[in-house]
Design a protein around this motif. Structure first.
Motif, PDB file in Angstrom:
ATOM      1  N   ILE A   1      -3.619   2.016 -12.746  1.00 20.01           N
ATOM      2  CA  ILE A   1      -3.672   3.719 -12.995  1.00 20.01           C
ATOM      3  C   ILE A   1      -3.221   4.345 -11.742  1.00 20.01           C
ATOM      4  O   ILE A   1      -2.578   5.408 -11.865  1.00 20.01           O
ATOM      5  CB  ILE A   1      -5.194   3.850 -13.390  1.00 20.01           C
ATOM      6  CG1 ILE A   1      -5.394   3.201 -14.615  1.00 20.01           C
ATOM      7  CG2 ILE A   1      -5.462   5.604 -13.566  1.00 20.01           C
ATOM      8  CD1 ILE A   1      -6.740   3.474 -15.148  1.00 20.01           C
ATOM      9  N   ALA A   2      -3.891   4.194 -10.609  1.00 21.37           N
ATOM     10  CA  ALA A   2      -3.489   4.786  -9.581  1.00 21.37           C
ATOM     11  C   ALA A   2      -1.856   4.742  -8.988  1.00 21.37           C
ATOM     12  O   ALA A   2      -1.247   5.722  -8.804  1.00 21.37           O
ATOM     13  CB  ALA A   2      -4.184   4.131  -8.247  1.00 21.37           C
TER      14      ALA A   2
ATOM     15  N   ARG B   1      -8.679  12.757  -9.967  1.00 16.92           N
ATOM     16  CA  ARG B   1      -7.829  13.783 -10.428  1.00 16.92           C
ATOM     17  C   ARG B   1      -7.664  13.181 -12.118  1.00 16.92           C
ATOM     18  O   ARG B   1      -7.631  14.099 -12.912  1.00 16.92           O
ATOM     19  CB  ARG B   1      -6.630  13.711  -9.860  1.00 16.92           C
ATOM     20  CG  ARG B   1      -5.543  14.582 -10.212  1.00 16.92           C
ATOM     21  CD  ARG B   1      -4.392  14.588  -9.535  1.00 16.92           C
ATOM     22  NE  ARG B   1      -4.268  14.456  -8.202  1.00 16.92           N
ATOM     23  CZ  ARG B   1      -3.054  14.154  -7.637  1.00 16.92           C
ATOM     24  NH1 ARG B   1      -2.132  14.110  -8.062  1.00 16.92           N
ATOM     25  NH2 ARG B   1      -3.155  13.967  -6.242  1.00 16.92           N
TER      26      ARG B   1
ATOM     27  N   SER C   1       0.727  -1.401   0.037  1.00 18.53           N
ATOM     28  CA  SER C   1       0.024   0.036   0.063  1.00 18.53           C
ATOM     29  C   SER C   1       1.122   1.370  -0.157  1.00 18.53           C
ATOM     30  O   SER C   1       0.574   2.262  -0.663  1.00 18.53           O
ATOM     31  CB  SER C   1      -0.791  -0.120   1.336  1.00 18.53           C
ATOM     32  OG  SER C   1      -1.956   0.988   1.263  1.00 18.53           O
TER      33      SER C   1
ATOM     34  N   VAL D   1      -7.515   2.910   3.397  1.00 21.34           N
ATOM     35  CA  VAL D   1      -6.705   3.861   2.880  1.00 21.34           C
ATOM     36  C   VAL D   1      -6.289   3.884   1.301  1.00 21.34           C
ATOM     37  O   VAL D   1      -6.307   4.681   0.602  1.00 21.34           O
ATOM     38  CB  VAL D   1      -5.462   3.728   3.431  1.00 21.34           C
ATOM     39  CG1 VAL D   1      -4.399   4.680   2.984  1.00 21.34           C
ATOM     40  CG2 VAL D   1      -5.809   4.235   4.885  1.00 21.34           C
ATOM     41  N   GLU D   2      -6.176   2.367   1.046  1.00 26.46           N
ATOM     42  CA  GLU D   2      -5.970   2.301  -0.621  1.00 26.46           C
ATOM     43  C   GLU D   2      -7.172   2.655  -1.338  1.00 26.46           C
ATOM     44  O   GLU D   2      -6.981   3.252  -2.412  1.00 26.46           O
ATOM     45  CB  GLU D   2      -5.813   0.839  -0.552  1.00 26.46           C
ATOM     46  CG  GLU D   2      -4.809   0.446  -1.765  1.00 26.46           C
ATOM     47  CD  GLU D   2      -4.272  -1.105  -1.634  1.00 26.46           C
ATOM     48  OE1 GLU D   2      -4.633  -2.147  -2.552  1.00 26.46           O
ATOM     49  OE2 GLU D   2      -3.596  -1.295  -0.737  1.00 26.46           O
TER      50      GLU D   2
ATOM     51  N   GLU E   1      -7.036   9.296  -6.787  1.00 24.52           N
ATOM     52  CA  GLU E   1      -6.398   9.314  -8.121  1.00 24.52           C
ATOM     53  C   GLU E   1      -7.044   9.369  -9.242  1.00 24.52           C
ATOM     54  O   GLU E   1      -6.960   9.953 -10.466  1.00 24.52           O
ATOM     55  CB  GLU E   1      -5.468   8.177  -8.144  1.00 24.52           C
ATOM     56  CG  GLU E   1      -4.206   8.165  -7.068  1.00 24.52           C
ATOM     57  CD  GLU E   1      -3.348   9.437  -7.363  1.00 24.52           C
ATOM     58  OE1 GLU E   1      -3.250   9.895  -8.480  1.00 24.52           O
ATOM     59  OE2 GLU E   1      -2.623   9.895  -6.474  1.00 24.52           O
ATOM     60  N   MET E   2      -8.182   8.681  -9.169  1.00 22.15           N
ATOM     61  CA  MET E   2      -9.302   8.452 -10.447  1.00 22.15           C
ATOM     62  C   MET E   2      -9.944   9.777 -10.535  1.00 22.15           C
ATOM     63  O   MET E   2     -10.115  10.344 -11.854  1.00 22.15           O
ATOM     64  CB  MET E   2     -10.324   7.358 -10.029  1.00 22.15           C
ATOM     65  CG  MET E   2      -9.800   6.184 -10.169  1.00 22.15           C
ATOM     66  SD  MET E   2      -8.971   5.415 -11.627  1.00 22.15           S
ATOM     67  CE  MET E   2     -10.612   5.077 -12.692  1.00 22.15           C
TER      68      MET E   2
ATOM     69  N   ASP F   1       1.326   4.216  -2.896  1.00 23.22           N
ATOM     70  CA  ASP F   1       0.932   5.525  -2.747  1.00 23.22           C
ATOM     71  C   ASP F   1       2.165   6.558  -2.908  1.00 23.22           C
ATOM     72  O   ASP F   1       2.092   7.643  -2.666  1.00 23.22           O
ATOM     73  CB  ASP F   1       0.838   5.750  -1.052  1.00 23.22           C
ATOM     74  CG  ASP F   1      -0.110   6.956  -0.942  1.00 23.22           C
ATOM     75  OD1 ASP F   1      -0.992   7.227  -1.673  1.00 23.22           O
ATOM     76  OD2 ASP F   1       0.250   7.689   0.111  1.00 23.22           O
TER      77      ASP F   1
ATOM     78  N   HIS G   1      -7.182   6.330  -1.629  1.00 26.81           N
ATOM     79  CA  HIS G   1      -6.150   7.074  -2.352  1.00 26.81           C
ATOM     80  C   HIS G   1      -6.544   6.666  -3.839  1.00 26.81           C
ATOM     81  O   HIS G   1      -6.496   7.430  -5.006  1.00 26.81           O
ATOM     82  CB  HIS G   1      -4.867   6.066  -2.151  1.00 26.81           C
ATOM     83  CG  HIS G   1      -3.723   6.513  -2.846  1.00 26.81           C
ATOM     84  ND1 HIS G   1      -3.129   7.645  -3.105  1.00 26.81           N
ATOM     85  CD2 HIS G   1      -3.154   5.666  -3.982  1.00 26.81           C
ATOM     86  CE1 HIS G   1      -2.321   7.524  -3.908  1.00 26.81           C
ATOM     87  NE2 HIS G   1      -2.184   6.260  -4.611  1.00 26.81           N
ATOM     88  N   GLU G   2      -7.085   5.482  -4.202  1.00 32.35           N
ATOM     89  CA  GLU G   2      -7.353   5.063  -5.343  1.00 32.35           C
ATOM     90  C   GLU G   2      -8.444   5.886  -6.167  1.00 32.35           C
ATOM     91  O   GLU G   2      -8.295   6.559  -7.465  1.00 32.35           O
ATOM     92  CB  GLU G   2      -7.836   3.594  -5.571  1.00 32.35           C
ATOM     93  CG  GLU G   2      -7.928   2.835  -6.979  1.00 32.35           C
ATOM     94  CD  GLU G   2      -8.209   1.510  -6.536  1.00 32.35           C
ATOM     95  OE1 GLU G   2      -9.340   0.994  -7.070  1.00 32.35           O
ATOM     96  OE2 GLU G   2      -7.792   0.937  -5.660  1.00 32.35           O
TER      97      GLU G   2
ATOM     98  N   ARG H   1       0.016   6.891 -11.703  1.00 31.47           N
ATOM     99  CA  ARG H   1      -0.315   8.191 -11.466  1.00 31.47           C
ATOM    100  C   ARG H   1       0.671   8.533 -10.085  1.00 31.47           C
ATOM    101  O   ARG H   1       1.435   9.850  -9.891  1.00 31.47           O
ATOM    102  CB  ARG H   1      -1.780   8.769 -10.654  1.00 31.47           C
ATOM    103  CG  ARG H   1      -2.825   8.408 -11.857  1.00 31.47           C
ATOM    104  CD  ARG H   1      -2.914   9.452 -12.563  1.00 31.47           C
ATOM    105  NE  ARG H   1      -2.713  10.682 -12.277  1.00 31.47           N
ATOM    106  CZ  ARG H   1      -2.393  11.800 -12.753  1.00 31.47           C
ATOM    107  NH1 ARG H   1      -2.194  11.810 -14.099  1.00 31.47           N
ATOM    108  NH2 ARG H   1      -2.458  13.181 -12.142  1.00 31.47           N
TER     109      ARG H   1
END
Lengths: 151, 98
Positions: free
Chosen positions: A119-120, B89, A89, B78-79, B86-87, A93, B82-83, A123
């Motif tokens: 994708i994340a 953005r 994780s 959290v993951e 990002e999507m 990040d 965060h994901e 980014r």
């Protein structure tokens, strides 16, 4: 014999407690997330093993010592899994260990991920190291008049 | 001897709590809380022997399971968060670009 077992279990318990102090000190003072994870592992494996085996020596051959062994087995399974998930994780990040080529980490990380997570991850990669700007000029076209001039 | 071990474990738990309060990223906090849970399991086992209430080892067993589940749940949370950010953005940048 009983005294020997007592002394042995005391030694195990005390060294387990000291190792937990060492581990907590590392978690408190080390500068980086992955170094702190390394330090936390000391308590999860060796500290728990020493303390629980000291208690098992005190309990003797009973159901309680079997339960303590079960606790140790459970801790050994769950803390490794949790550490794996935590590291994955954190890497997704964009937190990378120092002194390691980030490209290696990214290549291993984005391999087995499903699409949205990939994708994340991409980014996050761009945020850490922005990619080189794409070239504006189109690729050179092959000339119509046969080969290049030096042929 | 149990008291000495329990004292050492208490010290370690205090230092871990300091890291959990101070940790710069959320992952530091999760790591510290996970380690706090592990030392709580050890603490419960030691205290159960100290007071001769050995039924408390069951509590240690259950606590180990619950602590693991909690850590994984928070990490997943959290993951996913965060994901999703990002999507969002990526969507915004796609709208801005021609």
């Amino acid at each position: 014999m009983s005294l020997l077992l007592d002394v042995l279990s005391w030694v195990l318990l005390l060294s387990g407690g000291l190792l937990s102090i060492v581990s907590a000190f590392g978690v408190l003072r080390l500068p980086e997330l992955f170094q702190r994870m390394h330090s936390a592992t000391i308590l999860d494996t060796l500290g728990a093993g020493l303390v629980l085996s000291g208690l098992i020596l005190q309990a003797g051959f009973t159901v309680i010592s079997f339960k303590l062994f079960l606790v140790f087995l459970l801790l050994a399974l769950t803390t490794t899994t949790a550490a794996h998930a935590l590291a994955k994780s954190a890497l997704a990040d964009g937190i990378y260990p120092k002194g390691i080529d980030p490209e290696v980490v990214r290549a291993g990380l984005s391999e087995g991920l499903p699409g949205r997570q990939r994708i994340a991850t991409d980014r996050a990669r761009e945020r850490v190291a922005p990619p080189a700007s794409p070239q504006e000029d189109p690729p050179p076209q092959p000339s119509e008049e046969g080969g290049p001039p030096w042929a | 001897m149990y008291a000495a071990t329990a004292l050492l474990l208490l010290l370690a738990m205090g230092m871990t709590l300091v890291r959990a309060l101070r940790g710069p990223t959320v992952f530091d906090r999760i790591l510290a809380v996970n380690m706090f849970g592990t030392s709580t399991v050890l603490m419960v086992s030691v205290v159960s022997f100290m007071h001769h209430v050995t039924d408390m080892t069951d509590i240690a067993l259950i606590y180990a399971l619950l602590s693991f589940t909690g850590t994984i749940a928070v990490l997943r949370f959290v993951e996913i968060d965060h994901e999703r950010r990002e999507m969002e953005r990526a969507e915004q940048e796609r709208e801005v670009l021609p």
